[in-house]
Design a protein around this motif. Structure first.
Motif, PDB file in Angstrom:
ATOM      1  N   SER A 352       0.751  -1.199   0.002  1.00  0.00           N
ATOM      2  CA  SER A 352      -0.062  -0.043  -0.094  1.00  0.00           C
ATOM      3  C   SER A 352       0.828   1.215   0.044  1.00  0.00           C
ATOM      4  CB  SER A 352      -0.806   0.014   1.130  1.00  0.00           C
ATOM      5  OG  SER A 352      -0.233   0.268   2.530  1.00  0.00           O
ATOM      6  N   SER A 353       0.245   2.349  -0.138  1.00  0.00           N
ATOM      7  CA  SER A 353       0.835   3.567  -0.161  1.00  0.00           C
ATOM      8  C   SER A 353       1.097   4.239   1.235  1.00  0.00           C
ATOM      9  CB  SER A 353       0.249   4.780  -0.924  1.00  0.00           C
ATOM     10  OG  SER A 353      -1.144   4.707  -0.392  1.00  0.00           O
ATOM     11  N   ILE A 354       0.756   3.374   2.173  1.00  0.00           N
ATOM     12  CA  ILE A 354       0.657   4.170   3.570  1.00  0.00           C
ATOM     13  C   ILE A 354       2.221   3.903   4.161  1.00  0.00           C
ATOM     14  CG2 ILE A 354      -0.191   3.459   5.950  1.00  0.00           C
ATOM     15  CD1 ILE A 354      -2.801   2.567   4.753  1.00  0.00           C
ATOM     16  N   LYS A 355       2.574   5.044   4.767  1.00  0.00           N
ATOM     17  CA  LYS A 355       4.030   5.030   5.240  1.00  0.00           C
ATOM     18  C   LYS A 355       4.331   5.109   6.779  1.00  0.00           C
ATOM     19  CE  LYS A 355       5.257   8.311   1.022  1.00  0.00           C
ATOM     20  NZ  LYS A 355       5.413   9.500   0.931  1.00  0.00           N
ATOM     21  N   LYS A 356       2.971   5.475   7.380  1.00  0.00           N
ATOM     22  CA  LYS A 356       3.009   5.481   8.880  1.00  0.00           C
ATOM     23  C   LYS A 356       1.736   4.842   9.342  1.00  0.00           C
ATOM     24  CE  LYS A 356       5.301   8.412  11.261  1.00  0.00           C
ATOM     25  NZ  LYS A 356       5.643   9.677  12.183  1.00  0.00           N
ATOM     26  N   VAL A 357       2.160   4.178  10.535  1.00  0.00           N
ATOM     27  CA  VAL A 357       0.719   3.503  11.150  1.00  0.00           C
ATOM     28  C   VAL A 357       0.841   4.023  12.646  1.00  0.00           C
ATOM     29  CG1 VAL A 357      -0.435   1.469  11.923  1.00  0.00           C
ATOM     30  CG2 VAL A 357       0.569   1.485   9.878  1.00  0.00           C
ATOM     31  N   VAL A 358      -0.287   4.728  13.109  1.00  0.00           N
ATOM     32  CA  VAL A 358      -0.453   4.913  14.419  1.00  0.00           C
ATOM     33  C   VAL A 358      -1.629   3.986  15.030  1.00  0.00           C
ATOM     34  CG1 VAL A 358      -1.204   6.669  16.225  1.00  0.00           C
ATOM     35  CG2 VAL A 358       0.031   7.248  14.239  1.00  0.00           C
ATOM     36  N   TYR A 359      -1.077   3.138  15.869  1.00  0.00           N
ATOM     37  CA  TYR A 359      -1.891   2.101  16.529  1.00  0.00           C
ATOM     38  C   TYR A 359      -2.252   2.287  18.038  1.00  0.00           C
ATOM     39  CZ  TYR A 359      -3.154  -2.979  17.045  1.00  0.00           C
ATOM     40  OH  TYR A 359      -3.965  -4.132  17.352  1.00  0.00           O
ATOM     41  N   VAL A 360      -3.656   2.750  18.051  1.00  0.00           N
ATOM     42  CA  VAL A 360      -3.838   3.016  19.602  1.00  0.00           C
ATOM     43  C   VAL A 360      -4.480   1.703  20.282  1.00  0.00           C
ATOM     44  CG1 VAL A 360      -5.134   4.462  21.060  1.00  0.00           C
ATOM     45  CG2 VAL A 360      -4.386   5.406  19.105  1.00  0.00           C
TER      46      VAL A 360
END
Length: 408
Positions: A352-360
């Motif tokens: 995917s194009s997603i560069k950053k994941v913020v996981y709460v």
């Protein structure tokens, strides 16, 4: 059995190693010497509880609540707030090293106030129709007079409701007090009201919902979070500690300032999505709860943000993989329930194009498990943050910041 407690682990236990195996001791603190009553033996480890403190920790204090130890709610009132923060950081560090195979130093970004912070609570009715919590480890309802972690408006409402005894035995009763507005609102929702108490209940200055039907007033509250006017339906999820939640959301907005297109899964009534859209970001929100979706749409419309944020109703595990290629999002925020995110979301991230994941996460062991899955999908843990959403308990709200290997 007399034991020396080596350290604290996630779940609130102190542990001690013996020739017979590890003992997890409820109520014990790191550094203490305690007498322990073993309650259960499970293979190579045992569970126990403190019967006597021989050498107490400097962090040990007298619990504020007279029901502490009986009530299944707070489990850490016997620890000073300074000690709670210390032990939570140690437990978070341990769980990531043990499960996630990653040595990382957690950073606390906000801790709020230690008492009177909960604006939402779920009670159960006893045989007299009074409200209480489950006795620890059971489904037996024990009545409590007031709860020191609740805001005063809820305790005051509970006192009035207890005098009436309006609810059938075992009835689940949720009470919500609105946040951030000058005018106080209390919303009571339940499954069953005693017929002979219905009239008296309707005379109270509360909004009342029974089995999804509005008995008095309305089925939602108006609140103000992060400067946003918001609607919360009785069955829409929200964090119980609004002040800490506000700081969490604002932290995430700062963390994603360089990105223009963002996915937000398990978005609730859309607070974080609104804050991102307010910064000019294009946001896709996915939420399964029908009431929360309707609230989010109304909240976005109220602030003229529908042009930047879109709310999609559905299961994030199914919707996100089917749409990820249609929206070239650069960042992803997930705030899932305790079980974490599924393999479908992990798989969709690959390529995917997603560069950053913020996981709460409200359950750090699952976040540590998903760290391994995200690593396989091409994302490394950049940092581990946390907020103290639940003082007087061993629960931790953790935030994992993941970046695509090689920068995407």
């Amino acid at each position: 059995m007399r034991l020396s407690i080596e350290r604290m682990v996630y779940g609130g236990y102190g542990i001690s190693r013996t020739p017979q195996g590890v003992v997890f001791v409820r109520g014990a603190l790191k550094g203490e010497v305690v007498e322990v009553r073993v309650t259960e033996i499970r293979g190579d480890y045992s569970l126990g509880e403190v019967s006597e403190v021989i050498d107490p920790s400097p962090f040990r204090v007298s619990p504020r609540c007279q029901f502490f130890g009986l009530c299944g709610g707070c489990d850490w009132q016997h620890i000073s707030y300074e000690g709670q923060i210390t032990f939570k950081e140690e437990a978070l560090e341990e769980v990531f090293e043990r499960i996630g195979k990653e040595k990382v130093k957690p950073e606390l970004i906000y801790k709020g106030q230690a008492w009177g912070y909960r604006y939402r609570v779920r009670f159960h009715a006893d045989h007299r129709g009074r409200l209480g919590f489950f006795r620890r480890g059971t489904n037996e309802v024990i009545w409590i007079g007031s709860c020191p972690v609740l805001v005063s408006t809820i305790n005051e409402a509970k006192l009035v409701l207890d005098e009436i005894g309006a609810f059938e035995k075992g009835t689940e009763v949720s009470i919500r007090s609105n946040y951030g507005r000058d005018k106080s609102e209390v919303l009571v929702s339940c499954s069953k009201i005693r017929k002979e108490r219905r009239k008296r209940l309707k005379e109270l200055p509360f909004f009342i919902v029974e089995r999804g039907f509005t008995l008095k007033g309305r089925s939602y509250t108006y609140e103000k979070w992060c400067g946003l006017n918001l609607k919360f339906s009785y069955d829409s999820f929200s964090q119980v500690n609004p002040k800490v939640a506000e700081e969490l959301y604002l932290f995430i907005v700062r963390e994603l300032k360089e990105f223009e297109k963002i996915w937000y899964l398990y978005s609730g009534v859309g607070i974080l999505g609104m804050l991102l859209a307010r910064e000019g970001k294009e946001v896709k929100l996915i939420e399964a709860n029908e009431s929360a979706v309707k609230d989010a749409q109304e909240n976005l419309k109220e602030h003229s943000l529908l042009g930047l944020a879109e709310v999609i109703r559905g299961d994030a595990e199914e919707v996100f993989p089917s749409l990820v290629s249609d929206f070239d999002g650069e960042a992803l925020v997930v705030d899932p329930p305790r079980q974490g995110i599924g393999k479908g979301i992990i798989q969709a991230l690959k390529g995917s194009s997603i560069k950053k994941v913020v996981y709460v996460s409200c359950h750090p062991p699952v976040l540590a498990r998903d760290l391994l899955r995200l690593r396989e999908a091409g994302y490394d843990l950049e940092s581990l943050k946390w907020v103290d959403m639940f003082p007087q308990t061993s629960h931790i709200e953790a935030i994992g910041i993941f970046c695509k290997k090689g920068g995407g």
